[in-house]
Scaffold this motif. Structure first.
Motif, PDB file in Angstrom:
ATOM      1  N   HIS A   1     -83.053 -96.116 -13.259  1.00 21.70           N
ATOM      2  CA  HIS A   1     -83.898 -97.216 -13.773  1.00 21.70           C
ATOM      3  C   HIS A   1     -83.126 -98.298 -14.549  1.00 21.70           C
ATOM      4  N   PRO A   2     -82.293 -99.068 -13.846  1.00 24.55           N
ATOM      5  CA  PRO A   2     -81.428-100.046 -14.517  1.00 24.55           C
ATOM      6  C   PRO A   2     -82.170-101.171 -15.230  1.00 24.55           C
TER       7      PRO A   2
ATOM      8  N   ALA B   1     -66.638 -99.775  -9.264  1.00 24.51           N
ATOM      9  CA  ALA B   1     -65.213-100.039  -9.020  1.00 24.51           C
ATOM     10  C   ALA B   1     -64.351 -98.810  -9.291  1.00 24.51           C
ATOM     11  N   THR B   2     -64.829 -97.891 -10.160  1.00 25.56           N
ATOM     12  CA  THR B   2     -64.062 -96.666 -10.433  1.00 25.56           C
ATOM     13  C   THR B   2     -64.117 -95.694  -9.255  1.00 25.56           C
ATOM     14  N   GLY B   3     -65.069 -95.915  -8.357  1.00 28.14           N
ATOM     15  CA  GLY B   3     -65.246 -94.991  -7.244  1.00 28.14           C
ATOM     16  C   GLY B   3     -66.129 -93.810  -7.579  1.00 28.14           C
ATOM     17  N   LEU B   4     -66.669 -93.783  -8.806  1.00 29.41           N
ATOM     18  CA  LEU B   4     -67.457 -92.634  -9.258  1.00 29.41           C
ATOM     19  C   LEU B   4     -68.970 -92.863  -9.171  1.00 29.41           C
ATOM     20  N   LEU B   5     -69.396 -94.121  -9.105  1.00 30.39           N
ATOM     21  CA  LEU B   5     -70.821 -94.421  -8.989  1.00 30.39           C
ATOM     22  C   LEU B   5     -71.124 -94.779  -7.540  1.00 30.39           C
ATOM     23  N   HIS B   6     -72.109 -94.084  -6.979  1.00 28.70           N
ATOM     24  CA  HIS B   6     -72.375 -94.212  -5.550  1.00 28.70           C
ATOM     25  C   HIS B   6     -73.619 -95.019  -5.210  1.00 28.70           C
ATOM     26  N   GLY B   7     -74.371 -95.432  -6.222  1.00 27.08           N
ATOM     27  CA  GLY B   7     -75.565 -96.202  -5.901  1.00 27.08           C
ATOM     28  C   GLY B   7     -76.426 -96.513  -7.106  1.00 27.08           C
ATOM     29  N   VAL B   8     -77.571 -97.123  -6.818  1.00 24.58           N
ATOM     30  CA  VAL B   8     -78.482 -97.598  -7.858  1.00 24.58           C
ATOM     31  C   VAL B   8     -79.907 -97.161  -7.529  1.00 24.58           C
ATOM     32  N   GLU B   9     -80.632 -96.751  -8.559  1.00 24.10           N
ATOM     33  CA  GLU B   9     -82.053 -96.441  -8.398  1.00 24.10           C
ATOM     34  C   GLU B   9     -82.818 -97.769  -8.382  1.00 24.10           C
TER      35      GLU B   9
ATOM     36  N   ASP C   1     -91.284 -98.230 -12.819  1.00 25.36           N
ATOM     37  CA  ASP C   1     -91.282 -99.343 -13.768  1.00 25.36           C
ATOM     38  C   ASP C   1     -90.573-100.583 -13.222  1.00 25.36           C
ATOM     39  N   HIS C   2     -90.182-100.555 -11.971  1.00 25.11           N
ATOM     40  CA  HIS C   2     -89.533-101.709 -11.345  1.00 25.11           C
ATOM     41  C   HIS C   2     -90.571-102.515 -10.563  1.00 25.11           C
ATOM     42  N   GLU C   3     -90.954-103.649 -11.086  1.00 23.75           N
ATOM     43  CA  GLU C   3     -91.866-104.532 -10.358  1.00 23.75           C
ATOM     44  C   GLU C   3     -91.123-105.148  -9.167  1.00 23.75           C
ATOM     45  N   ASP C   4     -91.858-105.822  -8.303  1.00 27.66           N
ATOM     46  CA  ASP C   4     -91.262-106.370  -7.081  1.00 27.66           C
ATOM     47  C   ASP C   4     -90.055-107.256  -7.369  1.00 27.66           C
TER      48      ASP C   4
ATOM     49  N   GLY D   1     -84.758 -93.992  -5.421  1.00 28.74           N
ATOM     50  CA  GLY D   1     -85.914 -94.330  -6.233  1.00 28.74           C
ATOM     51  C   GLY D   1     -86.855 -93.161  -6.391  1.00 28.74           C
ATOM     52  N   GLY D   2     -87.846 -93.355  -7.233  1.00 27.12           N
ATOM     53  CA  GLY D   2     -88.831 -92.305  -7.439  1.00 27.12           C
ATOM     54  C   GLY D   2     -89.766 -92.619  -8.581  1.00 27.12           C
ATOM     55  N   SER D   3     -90.619 -91.663  -8.853  1.00 27.04           N
ATOM     56  CA  SER D   3     -91.684 -91.852  -9.839  1.00 27.04           C
ATOM     57  C   SER D   3     -91.261 -91.534 -11.269  1.00 27.04           C
TER      58      SER D   3
END
Length: 284
Positions: free
Chosen positions: A191-192, A206-214, A219-222, A247-249
């Motif tokens: 939930h960024p 950039a570190t190669g350790l984070l593979h994605g974003v929720e 709580d994310h509106e359009d 993503g998720g609830s």
């Protein structure tokens, strides 16, 4: 098919249902892919996976690490981690001991406010799981001190309030990413919208350790979803890589959160779960 929810909590941390109960409820609403992402514990994963097999639901092992970056709370999700990893389990046990000590300090602060909470009642609420402020809040509701959990945080438990206790030691996002890497997991920033740390997200990728974003969260509106879809695309183009979108609830209980939400109302396309599973498989 939109029958996936990759962010769910059980009584192993601050959720309202046991792993068995949660999976059963997921079956009732037609979910096919779920992830158990309890706070700083993997205690509910094995039971959920076993129950999922009975119901034909793919249960992905997960965890949600609570971290701090420059004073900002940041949650990092780890998927497909080895829940038997000895070093990880030892660290998580130490985290639980710190949580118990923190709870005891909160009880002392409440006593100074002439509110006397029985620690045993808090432990009952935690039910052997990861102890957190929501458990203290639920006891306050039962005592009639506040009308609901939100009020407990607003008056007493939120940062800056009279009974807030800072954690003894705050893990950094980078440390959480390293733990997930060591346990052969896939790391996603949760939930960024809560953080406004786009530059940091790029740094972690950039570190190669984070593979994605929720990208998709209750709580994310359009407009917020669109922002993070664009951020992911921008980072992918910059580093010539592919990132996951999840993503998720963030389900804890129907009455959890700013707005009541039935289980199954927030769900994402199965393809996101399938892509996550493929990434997990590639790291095993």
């Amino acid at each position: 098919m939109q029958n996936a929810d990759l962010h769910m909590h059980t009584t192993a941390s601050d959720g309202g249902y046991s792993p068995l109960e949660l999976v059963t409820k997921c079956k009732e609403v037609g979910l096919e892919y779920i992830a158990i992402t309890d706070h700083d514990t993997v205690g509910g994963v094995a039971e959920a996976i076993k129950e999922g097999e009975k119901h034909g639901i793919t249960v992905i092992s997960g965890i949600e690490f609570s971290t701090k970056e420059a004073g900002v709370s940041v949650h990092i999700l780890g998927y497909g981690i080895d829940v038997t990893d000895a070093a990880l389990l030892k660290m998580l046990q130490e985290q639980q001991q710190m949580r118990k000590k923190r709870m005891e300090e909160m009880v002392t602060k409440f006593a100074e406010q002439n509110i006397h909470i029985d620690e045993v009642e808090i432990l009952k609420e935690a039910d052997g799981g990861s102890i957190g402020r929501p458990h203290v809040a639920k006891v306050l509701v039962k005592m009639g001190i506040v009308k609901d959990v939100a009020e407990a945080f607003h008056l007493y438990l939120a940062e800056g309030k009279p009974c807030y206790v800072k954690k003894e030691r705050e893990m950094t996002p980078l440390e959480a990413l390293k733990w997930i890497e060591a346990a052969k997991g896939v790391a996603i920033v949760a939930h960024p919208v809560y953080y406004d740390l786009d530059d940091k997200i790029e740094e972690w990728v950039a570190t190669g350790l984070l593979h994605g974003v929720e990208v998709y969260h209750r709580d994310h509106e359009d407009a917020v979803q669109k922002h993070y879809e664009q951020l992911v695309k921008r980072i992918e183009q910059k580093f010539d890589i592919s990132l996951l979108r999840t993503g998720g609830s963030d389900f804890h209980h129907e009455d959890y959160g700013r707005v009541r939400q039935p289980l199954g109302e927030t769900r994402i396309d199965n393809e996101f779960a399938i892509e996550l599973l493929a990434k997990i498989q590639s790291r095993s």
